[in-house]
Design a protein around this motif. Structure first.
Motif, PDB file in Angstrom:
ATOM      1  N   VAL A   1      34.334  36.459  43.206  1.00 29.11           N
ATOM      2  CA  VAL A   1      35.317  35.884  43.687  1.00 29.11           C
ATOM      3  C   VAL A   1      35.772  35.754  44.827  1.00 29.11           C
ATOM      4  O   VAL A   1      36.037  34.648  45.632  1.00 29.11           O
ATOM      5  CB  VAL A   1      36.754  36.411  42.940  1.00 29.11           C
ATOM      6  CG1 VAL A   1      38.020  35.770  43.546  1.00 29.11           C
ATOM      7  CG2 VAL A   1      36.839  36.499  41.525  1.00 29.11           C
ATOM      8  N   ALA A   2      35.357  36.604  45.744  1.00 26.87           N
ATOM      9  CA  ALA A   2      35.259  36.723  47.063  1.00 26.87           C
ATOM     10  C   ALA A   2      34.237  35.625  47.877  1.00 26.87           C
ATOM     11  O   ALA A   2      34.762  35.024  49.032  1.00 26.87           O
ATOM     12  CB  ALA A   2      34.871  38.166  47.717  1.00 26.87           C
ATOM     13  N   MET A   3      33.312  35.215  47.157  1.00 21.60           N
ATOM     14  CA  MET A   3      32.587  34.199  47.960  1.00 21.60           C
ATOM     15  C   MET A   3      33.016  33.106  48.074  1.00 21.60           C
ATOM     16  O   MET A   3      32.871  31.961  48.490  1.00 21.60           O
ATOM     17  CB  MET A   3      31.091  33.993  46.710  1.00 21.60           C
ATOM     18  CG  MET A   3      30.265  35.397  46.984  1.00 21.60           C
ATOM     19  SD  MET A   3      28.782  35.090  45.734  1.00 21.60           S
ATOM     20  CE  MET A   3      28.161  33.787  46.266  1.00 21.60           C
ATOM     21  N   GLU A   4      33.992  32.819  46.800  1.00 21.31           N
ATOM     22  CA  GLU A   4      34.814  31.476  46.903  1.00 21.31           C
ATOM     23  C   GLU A   4      36.086  31.437  47.853  1.00 21.31           C
ATOM     24  O   GLU A   4      36.343  30.446  48.353  1.00 21.31           O
ATOM     25  CB  GLU A   4      35.265  31.073  45.236  1.00 21.31           C
ATOM     26  CG  GLU A   4      36.368  30.013  45.127  1.00 21.31           C
ATOM     27  CD  GLU A   4      35.320  28.624  45.740  1.00 21.31           C
ATOM     28  OE1 GLU A   4      36.343  27.860  46.159  1.00 21.31           O
ATOM     29  OE2 GLU A   4      34.266  28.636  45.443  1.00 21.31           O
ATOM     30  N   VAL A   5      36.643  32.694  47.923  1.00 19.39           N
ATOM     31  CA  VAL A   5      37.998  32.597  48.929  1.00 19.39           C
ATOM     32  C   VAL A   5      38.011  33.195  50.249  1.00 19.39           C
ATOM     33  O   VAL A   5      39.088  33.302  50.826  1.00 19.39           O
ATOM     34  CB  VAL A   5      39.118  33.373  47.792  1.00 19.39           C
ATOM     35  CG1 VAL A   5      39.315  32.583  46.529  1.00 19.39           C
ATOM     36  CG2 VAL A   5      38.715  34.770  47.820  1.00 19.39           C
TER      37      VAL A   5
ATOM     38  N   ASP B   1      33.416  35.413  36.727  1.00 20.51           N
ATOM     39  CA  ASP B   1      33.600  35.746  37.998  1.00 20.51           C
ATOM     40  C   ASP B   1      34.384  37.038  38.254  1.00 20.51           C
ATOM     41  O   ASP B   1      33.983  37.804  39.394  1.00 20.51           O
ATOM     42  CB  ASP B   1      34.612  34.728  38.827  1.00 20.51           C
ATOM     43  CG  ASP B   1      33.892  33.342  38.585  1.00 20.51           C
ATOM     44  OD1 ASP B   1      32.680  32.930  39.030  1.00 20.51           O
ATOM     45  OD2 ASP B   1      34.630  32.265  38.088  1.00 20.51           O
ATOM     46  N   LEU B   2      35.273  37.417  37.169  1.00 17.42           N
ATOM     47  CA  LEU B   2      36.072  38.749  37.534  1.00 17.42           C
ATOM     48  C   LEU B   2      35.479  40.106  36.746  1.00 17.42           C
ATOM     49  O   LEU B   2      36.058  40.978  36.994  1.00 17.42           O
ATOM     50  CB  LEU B   2      37.277  38.346  36.687  1.00 17.42           C
ATOM     51  CG  LEU B   2      37.994  37.150  37.265  1.00 17.42           C
ATOM     52  CD1 LEU B   2      39.313  36.527  36.197  1.00 17.42           C
ATOM     53  CD2 LEU B   2      38.879  37.646  38.522  1.00 17.42           C
ATOM     54  N   ALA B   3      34.498  39.886  36.235  1.00 18.73           N
ATOM     55  CA  ALA B   3      33.647  40.693  35.594  1.00 18.73           C
ATOM     56  C   ALA B   3      33.059  42.077  36.516  1.00 18.73           C
ATOM     57  O   ALA B   3      32.847  41.451  37.511  1.00 18.73           O
ATOM     58  CB  ALA B   3      32.533  40.304  34.598  1.00 18.73           C
ATOM     59  N   HIS B   4      33.197  43.061  36.032  1.00 15.83           N
ATOM     60  CA  HIS B   4      32.513  44.105  36.681  1.00 15.83           C
ATOM     61  C   HIS B   4      31.358  45.051  36.223  1.00 15.83           C
ATOM     62  O   HIS B   4      31.178  44.727  34.736  1.00 15.83           O
ATOM     63  CB  HIS B   4      33.786  45.135  37.118  1.00 15.83           C
ATOM     64  CG  HIS B   4      34.624  44.639  38.156  1.00 15.83           C
ATOM     65  ND1 HIS B   4      34.665  44.608  39.360  1.00 15.83           N
ATOM     66  CD2 HIS B   4      35.779  44.193  37.825  1.00 15.83           C
ATOM     67  CE1 HIS B   4      35.582  44.125  40.117  1.00 15.83           C
ATOM     68  NE2 HIS B   4      36.406  43.913  39.088  1.00 15.83           N
ATOM     69  N   PRO B   5      30.691  45.868  36.741  1.00 22.09           N
ATOM     70  CA  PRO B   5      29.764  46.623  36.065  1.00 22.09           C
ATOM     71  C   PRO B   5      30.344  47.671  34.798  1.00 22.09           C
ATOM     72  O   PRO B   5      29.549  47.912  33.884  1.00 22.09           O
ATOM     73  CB  PRO B   5      28.901  47.569  37.133  1.00 22.09           C
ATOM     74  CG  PRO B   5      29.239  46.887  38.334  1.00 22.09           C
ATOM     75  CD  PRO B   5      30.684  46.121  38.079  1.00 22.09           C
TER      76      PRO B   5
END
Length: 432
Positions: free
Chosen positions: A323-327, A344-348
């Protein structure tokens, strides 16, 4: 089967619950406040720049209409109207699936701390909450964190930490972090507004209305950046007309002399002297004594209760990395952003998602529409509908401005990427 636990009964949290119900998955919404959308209640007096149709989630609409509810379809509600006419009825329709005064203090995997790999994914989540009746643990098949950022405003200090004296000024009530509910108490007083975003523009435009009635009212608007840049927004190029108009109202207030704009001012200390507040910059400049300081410098996410969840966050924005790469305003040059979904919102940590304003971390410009698309995609993923999770069902409106393309203090004429830079205006010299 264990429920999907949703942290926060705000617009995105309640929407997530509606989407889960539509897919026959049981939700449980945990809200720290005493009622639905407790954070929105705190800015009930503020009018949104999104119109009603963009403030209502699709699954939520279907749930409510099934009970005879009719959606408002025109106008721009205040936060209070958003709650009373939509969010409170939605929470009521969800019934006992929403628990209030349930403060989430920790999320983890049952029997596994952060360092343990073995059998981790086979264990349910355990959500620790504090309630008026005491502590409680709830097992969950998945967790959606929609807790927002409202409780974590950024400080006024330019280094991301509180300025010297800031905490004392806040404790006294002479400095606040919320858009003021402008009334006669502002008349004839000096208010300093610190910030560059839509909240600051809203505060300035509202205060300017008071200054038009009483010319003894003084407003100083403080920007950290050395140039005006996109402070006034995209105007007619903004695809959300009211958002564009907001910036233009603030701009007119500056050009008319109702508001004094000070640029390149990085707050270093805030002193209370003889019943007034004096704001000083790192370079030694001091503003005239003020009656009230409003710090509207954005928000940041609170991850303190997620210390046992494996997160993948961007170092600068504290948002999910993709997400950060986009915003990221440091590198994102154009006013439009793409919708974000489950991938985009998934985590490990499988089955854990951060949605809503918190998913943007420290980045601004989050819209309700963004959150509704996020929860639609995330719930589809949790329900096993990968095709729906990957599908994008939203085109976000362009802001009509460029931002983040260049250096923090570059000359204004150097800004330019997808649209022309806003026209410069004459600024009164900053206080010496």
């Amino acid at each position: 089967m264990d429920p999907v636990v949703i942290v926060g009964a705000g617009p995105q949290g309640l929407a997530a619950a509606a989407h889960l119900l539509e897919r026959d998955v049981e939700p449980l919404v945990l809200e720290a406040g005493p009622g639905p959308a407790a954070a929105v209640h705190e800015w009930a007096h503020v009018r949104l720049f999104s119109p009603w149709p963009e403030l209502i989630d699709g699954a939520s609409r279907r749930l409510l209409e099934g009970a005879g509810w009719s959606a408002p379809d025109q106008g721009y509600p205040t936060g209070g109207q958003w709650v009373s006419e939509y969010l409170a009825p939605l929470a009521a329709a969800l019934g006992n699936r929403v628990r209030y005064s349930a403060h989430v203090v920790g999320v983890g995997r049952k029997g596994r701390d952060l360092s343990v790999d073995s059998g981790r994914e086979d264990q349910p989540f355990v959500v620790h909450i504090e309630t008026p009746e005491g502590e409680e643990r709830i097992e969950a098949r998945a967790v959606i964190d929609a807790s927002g950022t409202w409780s974590s405003p950024n400080p006024a200090g330019a280094d991301g930490l509180s300025a010297l004296g800031e905490r004392d000024a806040a404790a006294s009530g002479m400095l606040t972090y919320r858009i003021p509910d402008v009334d006669s108490r502002c008349s004839g007083r000096h208010t300093v507004v610190i910030g560059n975003g839509h909240s600051a523009a809203t505060a300035v435009a509202n205060l300017a209305r008071v200054a038009r009635r009483d010319r003894t009212t003084r407003i100083t608007w403080v920007l950290r950046r050395g140039q005006v840049g996109d402070t006034f927004g995209g105007g007619q190029a903004d695809e959300l007309p009211e958002r564009g108009a907001l910036g233009q109202r603030a701009k007119r207030a500056v050009e008319s002399g109702l508001v004094r704009l000070v640029t390149g001012f990085r707050t270093d200390r805030i002193d209370m002297v003889d019943g007034s507040v004096i704001v000083s910059a790192e370079d030694g400049r001091r503003l005239d004594p003020a009656d009230h300081v409003v710090a509207l410098t954005g928000f940041r996410p609170d991850h303190s209760f997620l210390s046992e969840v494996r997160l993948e966050l961007d170092l600068r924005l504290q948002a999910p990395r993709r997400v950060a790469m986009e915003v990221d305003p440091n590198i994102h040059s154009c006013g439009s952003v793409a919708a974000t979904g489950a991938t985009d919102l998934a985590h490990p940590e499988p089955g854990f998602y951060i949605v809503g304003a918190k998913s943007y971390g420290r980045a601004p410009t989050f819209l309700a529409l963004t959150g509704f698309e996020q929860v639609r995609s995330v719930v589809a993923k949790l329900a096993g509908d990968d095709a729906a999770a990957e599908r994008v069902e939203l085109d976000l409106p362009d802001t009509g401005v460029c931002g983040g393309a260049g250096l923090f203090d570059e000359p204004e004429q150097a800004v330019g990427c997808c649209t022309s830079a806003p026209q410069p205006i004459s600024l009164e010299p900053a206080a010496g």
